[in-house]
Design an enzyme around this catalytic site. Structure first.
Site, PDB file in Angstrom:
ATOM      1  N   SER A 225      13.088 -29.421  -6.981  1.00 49.53           N
ATOM      2  CA  SER A 225      12.464 -29.786  -8.279  1.00 49.53           C
ATOM      3  C   SER A 225      13.503 -30.667  -9.079  1.00 49.53           C
ATOM      4  CB  SER A 225      12.131 -28.538  -9.062  1.00 49.53           C
ATOM      5  OG  SER A 225      11.419 -29.034 -10.436  1.00 49.53           O
ATOM      6  N   ASP A 291       1.296 -28.236  -4.868  1.00 45.75           N
ATOM      7  CA  ASP A 291       2.418 -28.234  -6.152  1.00 45.75           C
ATOM      8  C   ASP A 291       2.131 -29.631  -6.380  1.00 45.75           C
ATOM      9  OD1 ASP A 291       4.548 -28.089  -7.270  1.00 45.75           O
ATOM     10  OD2 ASP A 291       5.981 -28.050  -5.800  1.00 45.75           O
ATOM     11  N   HIS A 328       4.874 -23.972  -6.755  1.00 46.98           N
ATOM     12  CA  HIS A 328       6.433 -24.587  -6.878  1.00 46.98           C
ATOM     13  C   HIS A 328       7.725 -23.856  -6.522  1.00 46.98           C
ATOM     14  CE1 HIS A 328       8.719 -27.969  -8.540  1.00 46.98           C
ATOM     15  NE2 HIS A 328       9.400 -27.297  -9.418  1.00 46.98           N
TER      16      HIS A 328
END
Length: 398
Positions: A225, A291, A328
């Site tokens: 991320s 995602d 995610h």
């Protein structure tokens, strides 16, 4: 255990780390490449599992554990393969979502605006034997909660002047303002961020490259991320500015590889152009089809590196269709890397499915694994000899 975990990586490490841009290794996904991706995924996951998120704690935003025992405390599969040499801290010169910078509510906070953002580690002598070389790793911490920021983030592009050179035949590389601020901001009044995260990590890499001169080395950068964006910036910075070589042998360089998960896009077309022109640089982006984070920013930005697409909808262990947090979640990514979809999903790497539920509700109800089970015992409350309970959630690193 270590031999099973690392397989034949030692004999194939250059190929596994992308010397040929992972040609013929992605479909089907090579077994040793699976092992390598999971190794770096665990090193990335350690930045989450060792991070203090308890807002009432004076140490919110700090590492929970010492460098010397971080990998043991977070239950790495092979905790003695690497040793942590430096913790990294970051601040930001612009306002960033709370998902990025955790701030303690305590009046005795360890730091006002600095956060633990990752670490530098190096392969031990045992790890070197399993990996085939002295691997220097940088792991950057990200954020697990995608929806907290992705719809409200300012995606302004800014110049990298003073950090990155112009690519041949191109203009000034531009990158996301927030990512660059986290990477380059410093605070002269801070104990932890007198130097920017960039200056901290580059100094440690230079030190380790000089310490292990004469050995076969590699530099591998990982993150999930937000951490993936910092890893991408860090990787191109290292190669562009020649930190993958030593002062003693400046003509000899070592390969730099990024293994990143759920990465937003980082920069513009000139950033991509420079990235592709650096011969020692490789990057593998692992992207779950559902995602949303890797799809942002949607305009003016370009993907870099090679993409490995996974589809969590194919796993019989996971809720279907699940939701944004599951899609995610880093452990969900590693679950999919451990399995193959050829002839139906099958785990070809023995990775415990219980790990998927560490911080989310991802597994189907038929699996007897509680939701978000990864928490310190009694939320780190410890009963003293006087009978009173006190919060003990930080080991001072010396």
């Amino acid at each position: 255990m270590a031999k099973d975990f690392f397989g034949n990586i030692a004999k194939r490490w250059r190929e596994i780390n992308g010397s040929s841009n992972w040609k013929n290794l992605l479909d089907p996904l090579d077994i040793d490449l699976r092992r390598s991706i999971i190794n770096y995924g665990e090193l990335s996951q350690a930045t989450y599992d060792g991070f203090n998120r308890e807002l009432r704690s004076p140490f919110a935003g700090a590492p929970r554990y010492k460098r010397s025992n971080l990998f043991e405390k977070v239950e790495m599969s092979v905790p003695n393969a690497y040793k942590v040499t430096k913790f990294l801290y970051a601040t930001s010169g612009i306002n960033m979502p709370d998902a990025f910078i955790v701030k303690s509510k305590s009046t005795h906070a360890w730091s006002k605006d600095s956060n633990f953002i990752g670490y530098v580690a190096v392969a031990t002598d045992e790890g070197k034997a399993w990996l085939g070389r002295r691997d220097i790793v940088v792991a950057w911490r990200g954020t697990m909660q995608a929806l907290e920021w992705v719809n409200n983030m300012d995606f302004t592009l800014v110049s990298t002047s003073g950090i990155l050179k112009r690519p041949k035949g191109g203009g000034e590389p531009m990158v996301h303002r927030g990512w660059l601020s986290m990477y380059t901001s410093k605070d002269p009044d801070s104990r932890y961020c007198k130097l920017s995260a960039r200056d901290q990590v580059l100094a440690e890499i230079k030190s380790l490259m000089d310490e292990y001169k004469g050995e076969e080395t590699s530099i591998t950068i990982t993150g999930h991320s937000l951490g993936a964006t910092l890893a991408t910036l860090n990787a191109i910075d290292i190669v562009s500015n020649n930190f993958n070589r030593t002062n003693q042998t400046p003509s000899a360089t070592c390969p730099v590889t990024g293994i990143v998960f759920a990465s937003p896009r980082v920069g513009d077309s000139n950033f991509k152009k420079l990235f592709t022109q650096l011969p020692d640089l490789r990057l593998l982006r692992v992207h779950n089809l559902l995602d949303i984070v890797p799809k942002y920013p949607m305009v003016l930005y370009s993907d870099v590196g090679i993409e490995l697409m996974i589809d969590m909808m194919t796993s019989p262990y996971l809720r279907n269709p699940g939701g944004p947090l599951t899609w995610h979640n880093l452990e969900s990514y590693l679950h999919m890397v451990a399995g193959t979809n050829k002839g139906g999903f099958k785990l070809v790497i023995d990775r415990d499915v219980a790990l998927v539920n560490k911080v989310v509700d991802a597994l189907k109800d038929e699996h007897p694994v509680p939701i978000s089970w990864w928490i310190p015992k009694n939320r780190a409350m410890v009963k003293g000899e006087d009978g009173h309970w006190r919060l003990d959630d930080h080991e001072e690193d010396v």
